[in-house]
Design a protein around this motif. Structure first.
Motif, PDB file in Angstrom:
ATOM      1  N   THR A   1      54.516  41.613  49.179  1.00  0.00           N
ATOM      2  CA  THR A   1      54.179  40.526  48.127  1.00  0.00           C
ATOM      3  C   THR A   1      52.626  40.297  48.228  1.00  0.00           C
ATOM      4  OG1 THR A   1      55.048  38.611  49.516  1.00  0.00           O
ATOM      5  CG2 THR A   1      56.332  39.437  47.866  1.00  0.00           C
ATOM      6  N   SER A   2      51.973  40.720  49.480  1.00  0.00           N
ATOM      7  CA  SER A   2      50.604  40.446  49.649  1.00  0.00           C
ATOM      8  C   SER A   2      49.738  41.449  49.001  1.00  0.00           C
ATOM      9  CB  SER A   2      50.203  40.305  51.181  1.00  0.00           C
ATOM     10  OG  SER A   2      50.568  41.446  51.836  1.00  0.00           O
ATOM     11  N   MET A   3      50.442  42.540  48.249  1.00  0.00           N
ATOM     12  CA  MET A   3      49.600  43.624  47.495  1.00  0.00           C
ATOM     13  C   MET A   3      49.942  43.549  46.319  1.00  0.00           C
ATOM     14  SD  MET A   3      49.835  46.629  50.606  1.00  0.00           S
ATOM     15  CE  MET A   3      51.614  46.245  50.459  1.00  0.00           C
ATOM     16  N   PRO A   4      49.616  42.385  45.286  1.00  0.00           N
ATOM     17  CA  PRO A   4      50.119  42.431  44.232  1.00  0.00           C
ATOM     18  C   PRO A   4      49.141  43.115  43.120  1.00  0.00           C
ATOM     19  CG  PRO A   4      48.836  40.494  44.770  1.00  0.00           C
ATOM     20  CD  PRO A   4      49.247  41.006  46.013  1.00  0.00           C
ATOM     21  N   ILE A   5      49.417  43.583  42.126  1.00  0.00           N
ATOM     22  CA  ILE A   5      48.651  44.337  41.153  1.00  0.00           C
ATOM     23  C   ILE A   5      48.160  43.101  39.794  1.00  0.00           C
ATOM     24  CG2 ILE A   5      48.288  46.149  39.328  1.00  0.00           C
ATOM     25  CD1 ILE A   5      50.073  47.726  40.958  1.00  0.00           C
ATOM     26  N   VAL A   6      47.043  42.837  40.087  1.00  0.00           N
ATOM     27  CA  VAL A   6      46.632  41.800  38.917  1.00  0.00           C
ATOM     28  C   VAL A   6      45.417  42.524  38.132  1.00  0.00           C
ATOM     29  CG1 VAL A   6      45.470  39.705  38.635  1.00  0.00           C
ATOM     30  CG2 VAL A   6      47.186  40.068  40.641  1.00  0.00           C
ATOM     31  N   PHE A   7      45.498  42.386  36.792  1.00  0.00           N
ATOM     32  CA  PHE A   7      44.848  43.019  35.814  1.00  0.00           C
ATOM     33  C   PHE A   7      43.800  41.852  35.509  1.00  0.00           C
ATOM     34  CE2 PHE A   7      48.780  45.378  34.771  1.00  0.00           C
ATOM     35  CZ  PHE A   7      48.407  46.679  35.338  1.00  0.00           C
TER      36      PHE A   7
ATOM     37  N   GLU B   1      52.179  36.817  60.179  1.00  0.00           N
ATOM     38  CA  GLU B   1      51.864  36.528  61.430  1.00  0.00           C
ATOM     39  C   GLU B   1      50.498  36.015  61.889  1.00  0.00           C
ATOM     40  OE1 GLU B   1      52.894  40.046  63.567  1.00  0.00           O
ATOM     41  OE2 GLU B   1      55.059  39.498  63.663  1.00  0.00           O
ATOM     42  N   SER B   2      49.556  36.355  61.016  1.00  0.00           N
ATOM     43  CA  SER B   2      48.197  35.845  61.069  1.00  0.00           C
ATOM     44  C   SER B   2      47.668  36.061  59.366  1.00  0.00           C
ATOM     45  CB  SER B   2      47.396  36.801  61.959  1.00  0.00           C
ATOM     46  OG  SER B   2      47.439  38.265  61.440  1.00  0.00           O
ATOM     47  N   THR B   3      46.777  34.997  59.290  1.00  0.00           N
ATOM     48  CA  THR B   3      46.057  35.003  57.930  1.00  0.00           C
ATOM     49  C   THR B   3      44.858  35.925  58.036  1.00  0.00           C
ATOM     50  OG1 THR B   3      46.732  32.860  57.496  1.00  0.00           O
ATOM     51  CG2 THR B   3      45.079  33.590  56.201  1.00  0.00           C
ATOM     52  N   LEU B   4      44.771  36.692  56.927  1.00  0.00           N
ATOM     53  CA  LEU B   4      43.449  37.802  56.916  1.00  0.00           C
ATOM     54  C   LEU B   4      42.970  37.625  55.496  1.00  0.00           C
ATOM     55  CD1 LEU B   4      44.930  40.966  58.363  1.00  0.00           C
ATOM     56  CD2 LEU B   4      43.441  39.315  59.706  1.00  0.00           C
ATOM     57  N   LEU B   5      41.644  37.855  55.264  1.00  0.00           N
ATOM     58  CA  LEU B   5      40.918  37.839  54.204  1.00  0.00           C
ATOM     59  C   LEU B   5      41.248  39.320  53.666  1.00  0.00           C
ATOM     60  CD1 LEU B   5      37.737  36.035  54.623  1.00  0.00           C
ATOM     61  CD2 LEU B   5      39.817  35.252  53.534  1.00  0.00           C
ATOM     62  N   GLN B   6      41.654  39.603  52.515  1.00  0.00           N
ATOM     63  CA  GLN B   6      41.888  40.897  51.789  1.00  0.00           C
ATOM     64  C   GLN B   6      41.105  41.203  50.692  1.00  0.00           C
ATOM     65  OE1 GLN B   6      46.154  42.624  52.155  1.00  0.00           O
ATOM     66  NE2 GLN B   6      46.136  42.494  49.858  1.00  0.00           N
ATOM     67  N   THR B   7      40.715  42.335  50.566  1.00  0.00           N
ATOM     68  CA  THR B   7      40.077  42.876  49.553  1.00  0.00           C
ATOM     69  C   THR B   7      40.597  44.055  48.945  1.00  0.00           C
ATOM     70  OG1 THR B   7      37.769  41.931  50.090  1.00  0.00           O
ATOM     71  CG2 THR B   7      37.863  43.677  48.318  1.00  0.00           C
ATOM     72  N   THR B   8      40.940  44.063  47.841  1.00  0.00           N
ATOM     73  CA  THR B   8      41.699  45.096  47.185  1.00  0.00           C
ATOM     74  C   THR B   8      41.015  46.049  45.935  1.00  0.00           C
ATOM     75  OG1 THR B   8      44.157  44.329  47.749  1.00  0.00           O
ATOM     76  CG2 THR B   8      44.164  46.119  46.279  1.00  0.00           C
ATOM     77  N   THR B   9      40.751  47.125  45.990  1.00  0.00           N
ATOM     78  CA  THR B   9      40.229  47.681  45.085  1.00  0.00           C
ATOM     79  C   THR B   9      40.781  48.607  44.311  1.00  0.00           C
ATOM     80  OG1 THR B   9      37.881  47.477  46.556  1.00  0.00           O
ATOM     81  CG2 THR B   9      37.945  49.128  44.559  1.00  0.00           C
TER      82      THR B   9
END
Length: 235
Positions: A180-186, A206-214
């Motif tokens: 669920t941490s990899m949603p596709i948002v338009f 387990e740990s909070t990370l800042l994620q950038t999905t391109t």
């Protein structure tokens, strides 16, 4: 004009009405709010441009999910570091089947407005790693989320089977959080083939990370969209 997108962006499979025996009893669902991801369009693409959105209410989908994770760390002398080759990391794979349904979201004054309610039930969970852990008791684990037509998720709910052991709860919950941490948002803007947009969010677990999905829109048809994805994470 809207383009249909399926749950989890996989091929949509519609199923007819059929009887299925009830699954195992689950515990009271635990709900957690989800921060809205920031969407930034880098390139709107070319050709026929449209606003893309999900149109999957009252649909069902069966799919298979696998998550393989690995980690390795080496400490070596500086004199040999230049030519040092690290060994293969120890990997563990969590896998399960998913039955997904999407219904129209109900109004809830205590939650962020949403249009879609996705509900998932996993079955046949397996785990392969260095430790022999049994996750079969997690069969029937349920989870779901509220989201809008663009794909923005506002809350996540988890309900483990009452009979699940500690290993099953921990491993399957971690896999669900990863999923669920990899949603596709338009984007809200019109985009066409070749469009590129980023999704900035925070992961949990387990740990909070800042994620950038391109995301890159590789192909756009009357009924769907094919995307490629690149994900980077940092503390």
């Amino acid at each position: 004009m809207r383009v249909k997108a399926s749950i989890l962006a996989l091929a949509l499979v519609l199923t007819g009405c059929s009887y299925e025996p009830p699954g195992p009893a689950v515990e009271q669902a635990v709900a957690a709010p989800v921060d809205a991801a920031r969407v930034t369009v880098k390139d709107a693409g070319s050709g026929d441009k449209r606003v893309l959105s999900y149109e999957d209410v009252n649909t069902e989908q069966n799919s298979h999910f696998e998550l393989t994770e690995g980690f390795s760390q080496d400490v070596v002398e500086k004199s040999v570091a230049e030519n040092f080759e690290s060994g293969a990391p120890e990997e563990a794979t969590t896998a399960f089947d998913l039955r997904a349904e999407v219904s129209e979201a109900t109004d809830d004054p205590e939650q962020t407005p949403a249009t879609r309610n996705a509900f998932m039930t996993l079955s046949s969970p397996t785990y392969s790693g260095t430790d022999a852990l049994n996750v079969e008791s997690g069969d029937g684990f349920q989870f779901g989320w509220r989201a809008d037509d663009a794909g923005q998720v506002s809350s996540l709910r988890l309900a483990a089977p009452q009979s699940a052991n500690d290993d099953a709860r921990s491993i399957l919950e971690q896999a669900i959080v990863e999923l669920t941490s990899m949603p596709i948002v338009f984007p809200e803007e019109e985009i066409g083939e070749g469009a590129v947009w980023t999704l900035d969010s925070r992961t949990s677990g387990e740990s909070t990370l800042l994620q950038t999905t391109t995301y890159t829109l590789e192909e756009l048809t009357d009924t769907g969209a094919e995307l490629s994805v690149d994900i980077s994470q940092r503390p």
